[in-house]
Motif scaffolding. Structure first.
Motif, PDB file in Angstrom:
ATOM      1  N   ASN A 133       0.194  31.728 -58.275  1.00 28.84           N
ATOM      2  CA  ASN A 133       1.354  31.198 -57.537  1.00 28.84           C
ATOM      3  C   ASN A 133       2.498  32.215 -57.473  1.00 28.84           C
ATOM      4  OD1 ASN A 133       0.015  28.841 -56.995  1.00 28.84           O
ATOM      5  ND2 ASN A 133       1.108  27.607 -58.520  1.00 28.84           N
ATOM      6  N   GLU A 134       2.216  33.373 -56.877  1.00 29.55           N
ATOM      7  CA  GLU A 134       3.226  34.421 -56.710  1.00 29.55           C
ATOM      8  C   GLU A 134       3.459  34.734 -55.235  1.00 29.55           C
ATOM      9  OE1 GLU A 134       5.146  35.550 -58.864  1.00 29.55           O
ATOM     10  OE2 GLU A 134       4.212  35.172 -60.820  1.00 29.55           O
ATOM     11  N   ARG A 135       3.288  33.731 -54.375  1.00 35.06           N
ATOM     12  CA  ARG A 135       3.445  33.939 -52.934  1.00 35.06           C
ATOM     13  C   ARG A 135       4.819  34.513 -52.588  1.00 35.06           C
ATOM     14  NH1 ARG A 135       1.037  31.849 -48.313  1.00 35.06           N
ATOM     15  NH2 ARG A 135       2.394  31.896 -46.473  1.00 35.06           N
ATOM     16  N   GLN A 136       5.855  34.101 -53.309  1.00 31.31           N
ATOM     17  CA  GLN A 136       7.209  34.545 -53.000  1.00 31.31           C
ATOM     18  C   GLN A 136       7.439  36.017 -53.317  1.00 31.31           C
ATOM     19  OE1 GLN A 136       8.661  31.248 -55.490  1.00 31.31           O
ATOM     20  NE2 GLN A 136      10.076  30.764 -53.840  1.00 31.31           N
ATOM     21  N   SER A 144      -4.760  30.817 -56.789  1.00 26.74           N
ATOM     22  CA  SER A 144      -3.411  30.285 -56.594  1.00 26.74           C
ATOM     23  C   SER A 144      -3.375  29.249 -55.472  1.00 26.74           C
ATOM     24  CB  SER A 144      -2.444  31.421 -56.242  1.00 26.74           C
ATOM     25  OG  SER A 144      -2.344  32.349 -57.300  1.00 26.74           O
ATOM     26  N   PRO A 145      -2.967  28.009 -55.771  1.00 32.15           N
ATOM     27  CA  PRO A 145      -2.900  26.993 -54.708  1.00 32.15           C
ATOM     28  C   PRO A 145      -1.805  27.237 -53.687  1.00 32.15           C
ATOM     29  CG  PRO A 145      -2.103  26.112 -56.806  1.00 32.15           C
ATOM     30  CD  PRO A 145      -2.695  27.452 -57.103  1.00 32.15           C
ATOM     31  N   ASP A 146      -0.878  28.161 -53.967  1.00 35.13           N
ATOM     32  CA  ASP A 146       0.207  28.418 -53.010  1.00 35.13           C
ATOM     33  C   ASP A 146      -0.168  29.447 -51.950  1.00 35.13           C
ATOM     34  OD1 ASP A 146       0.256  30.820 -54.391  1.00 35.13           O
ATOM     35  OD2 ASP A 146       2.430  30.840 -54.665  1.00 35.13           O
ATOM     36  N   GLY A 147      -1.403  29.945 -51.994  1.00 31.51           N
ATOM     37  CA  GLY A 147      -1.849  30.888 -50.971  1.00 31.51           C
ATOM     38  C   GLY A 147      -1.594  32.350 -51.283  1.00 31.51           C
ATOM     39  N   THR A 148      -1.307  32.681 -52.535  1.00 31.25           N
ATOM     40  CA  THR A 148      -1.104  34.083 -52.904  1.00 31.25           C
ATOM     41  C   THR A 148      -2.313  34.927 -52.522  1.00 31.25           C
ATOM     42  OG1 THR A 148       0.323  33.476 -54.773  1.00 31.25           O
ATOM     43  CG2 THR A 148      -0.672  35.665 -54.819  1.00 31.25           C
ATOM     44  N   GLY A 161       9.763  32.030 -58.371  1.00 34.26           N
ATOM     45  CA  GLY A 161       8.591  31.517 -59.052  1.00 34.26           C
ATOM     46  C   GLY A 161       8.919  31.018 -60.445  1.00 34.26           C
TER      47      GLY A 161
END
Length: 266
Positions: A39-42, A67-71, A238
């Protein structure tokens, strides 16, 4: 704020046959920065761009734990247009230590000269990477230190977390006798020879303890550890992956390492 008086100075490891200056052409060296993500998309696109801009010898391997956030998808987009970006996608959250071990093995199989560890959240400033590449020319392991010579170079941490981290390093050094100021830091560089000499399948720790264990195993094999000062900045995007389980693992793992060393089982 902790200062030098609260922490006895480590006795640095003498240089033996290891740590000899690099004799090849620096331009022909290959260095891989391993960046574990969850979860490091940002952060991930900016941090990879920043890493690759530091030196043409650097490549990046992202080890993403599903990562479920799309990283992972963002990394794949970068990989299709930049041959210096590589990726391993794992099925779920398997932990920091296993991510690095997976990356180490991948790097060794592909002949990289230097293998670096680095966080994805900008707490490790990519601008320090050229200092690592300079220092590793005459060392075996280079540690980015937040506490070298007892001086704290941490920005934006709450005091309780800073005190916990600083005390953990005193504790780790007391238990293991590891001669470094910052044993738990995760901004590091290894020569490939060091990782080749360590039985990576025997490394089982995962969080802070993983960083201690890798340095300890290298030191016990006679490799030279050198610390360079870094400025550590707490993440602004994050969420932290710190947990009580990670702290508890580090508490008992240092004594296990010392026991294994005494028994000659490292």
């Amino acid at each position: 704020m902790p200062d030098q008086a609260t922490q006895a100075a480590p006795t640095m490891v003498p240089t033996a046959e290891v740590g000899t200056p690099w004799t090849g052409n620096p331009r022909h060296q290959r260095a891989l920065v391993i960046v574990p993500t969850y979860n490091e998309r940002q952060n991930i696109v900016r941090v990879l761009d920043a890493v690759l801009s530091q030196d043409e010898r650097l490549e990046v391997l992202v080890v993403d734990d599903g990562s479920p956030d799309g990283t992972g998808a963002l990394v794949e987009e970068m990989r299709t247009v930049n041959p210096r970006v590589h990726a391993i996608h794992r099925a779920g959250k398997l932990g920091l230590g296993t991510a690095y071990l997976t990356g180490f093995k991948w790097a060794l199989e592909r002949g990289y000269d230097f293998i670096l560890e680095m966080d994805a959240d900008f707490s490790h400033d990519p601008a320090h990477l050229p200092q690592f590449l300079d220092a590793i020319q005459s060392a075996d392991v280079v540690l980015g230190s937040r506490y070298r010579d007892g001086k704290v170079t941490v920005v934006n941490w709450p005091m309780n977390r800073l005190m916990l981290s600083y005390a953990a390093n005193i504790y780790a050094r007391f238990a293991t006798r590891l001669p470094v100021w910052d044993a738990t830091g995760g901004f590091k560089c290894f020569r490939r020879d060091v990782l080749s000499a360590i039985d990576l399948d025997a490394v089982h720790s995962n969080g802070y303890a993983f960083q201690i264990e890798m340095s300890f195993r290298a030191w016990k094999r006679g490799y030279r550890l050198v610390e360079i000062p870094i400025v550590f900045v707490d993440r602004t995007e994050g969420e932290s992956k710190m947990s009580g389980k990670i702290v508890r693992e580090a508490v008992w793992m240092v004594w296990r390492l010392r026991f294994l060393a005494l028994r000659g089982r490292l």
